[in-house]
Design a protein around this motif. Structure first.
Motif, short mmCIF file in Angstrom:
data_model
loop_
_atom_site.label_atom_id
_atom_site.label_comp_id
_atom_site.label_asym_id
_atom_site.label_seq_id
_atom_site.Cartn_x
_atom_site.Cartn_y
_atom_site.Cartn_z
N VAL A 132 104.43 27.59 65.96
CA VAL A 132 103.63 28.10 67.07
C VAL A 132 104.45 27.85 68.32
N ARG A 133 104.75 28.95 69.04
CA ARG A 133 105.67 28.87 70.18
C ARG A 133 105.09 29.69 71.34
N LYS A 134 105.32 29.22 72.56
CA LYS A 134 104.90 29.98 73.74
C LYS A 134 106.07 30.84 74.17
N LYS B 167 102.45 33.59 76.35
CA LYS B 167 101.55 33.84 75.22
C LYS B 167 101.94 32.96 74.05
N THR B 168 100.95 32.53 73.31
CA THR B 168 101.20 31.72 72.11
C THR B 168 101.40 32.65 70.93
N GLU C 258 102.68 32.92 66.75
CA GLU C 258 102.93 32.19 65.51
C GLU C 258 104.01 32.95 64.72
N ASP D 23 107.71 23.51 70.54
CA ASP D 23 107.23 24.17 69.32
C ASP D 23 106.30 23.25 68.55
#
Length: 192
Positions: free
Chosen positions: A131-133, A137-138, A140, A153
């Motif tokens: 899960v990363r910005k 926005k987030t 997956e 992360d």
């Protein structure tokens, strides 16, 4: 300033005999006045020099105070930055430690979960995602052991059940599905 004081002293020494002669009317008055004017000018120059010296000392004192203030401010800013960096570093180490502990727990529990579900690695496997910005926005992202992680992360590990090949058995009366009988022969999809 010493030379200016010495000049005034010499002029005053010269003035003593001239005043004595002026009282006796042996020296003209303009000579006496010219000497007095020269003494007054020399004393005025001495006062200007003393005032300039005092101002210079005052500016020197102000400069020293400013140097101390700037040095103190610099030390304060550096100390604050150091404390912030230490807090960030401590937070990062806590995250690393937590992630390490979670990984150890998941490594220890994964075989138990597989065994409790009656499956094997043929039917059950771990699924990794990150899960990363990105751009606020987030997102997956599906991951594997080779995925490069970035600061911030979050790694998500889930137990993903594969759909078994072949027919499934109907659910028992309690509503819990009965897993199919395991076939040890590998499927064509598994051999690819």
């Amino acid at each position: 300033m010493k030379s200016q004081k010495r000049q005034i002293d010499l002029l005053k020494e010269e003035m003593g005999p001239i005043q004595a002669l002026a009282r006796q009317k042996l020296v003209t008055e303009p000579r006496k006045l010219a000497l007095e004017r020269t003494i007054i000018q020399a004393e005025g120059e001495l006062l200007k020099l003393e005032t300039t010296l005092m101002r210079s000392r005052q500016e020197h004192g102000r400069t020293n105070v400013m140097i101390v203030e700037l040095d103190t401010r610099r030390v304060t800013e550096i100390t604050a930055e150091l404390q912030q960096m230490q807090m960030k570093l401590q937070s990062a180490w806590l995250k690393v430690d937590t992630s390490s502990q979670l990984l150890k727990v998941s490594e220890a529990r994964a075989p138990m979960i597989l065994a409790s579900q009656g499956g094997t690695s043929e039917f059950n496997r771990l699924r990794y995602s990150v899960v990363r910005k990105i751009g606020g926005k987030t997102v997956e992202i599906t991951a594997d052991e080779g995925t490069v992680l970035q600061p911030g992360d979050t790694v998500r590990v889930e137990l993903a059940a594969r759909e078994p090949e072949g027919p499934t058995m109907p659910a028992r009366s309690g509503g819990i599905p009965i897993p199919p009988v395991w076939n040890p022969a590998p499927s064509p999809a598994a051999l690819r």
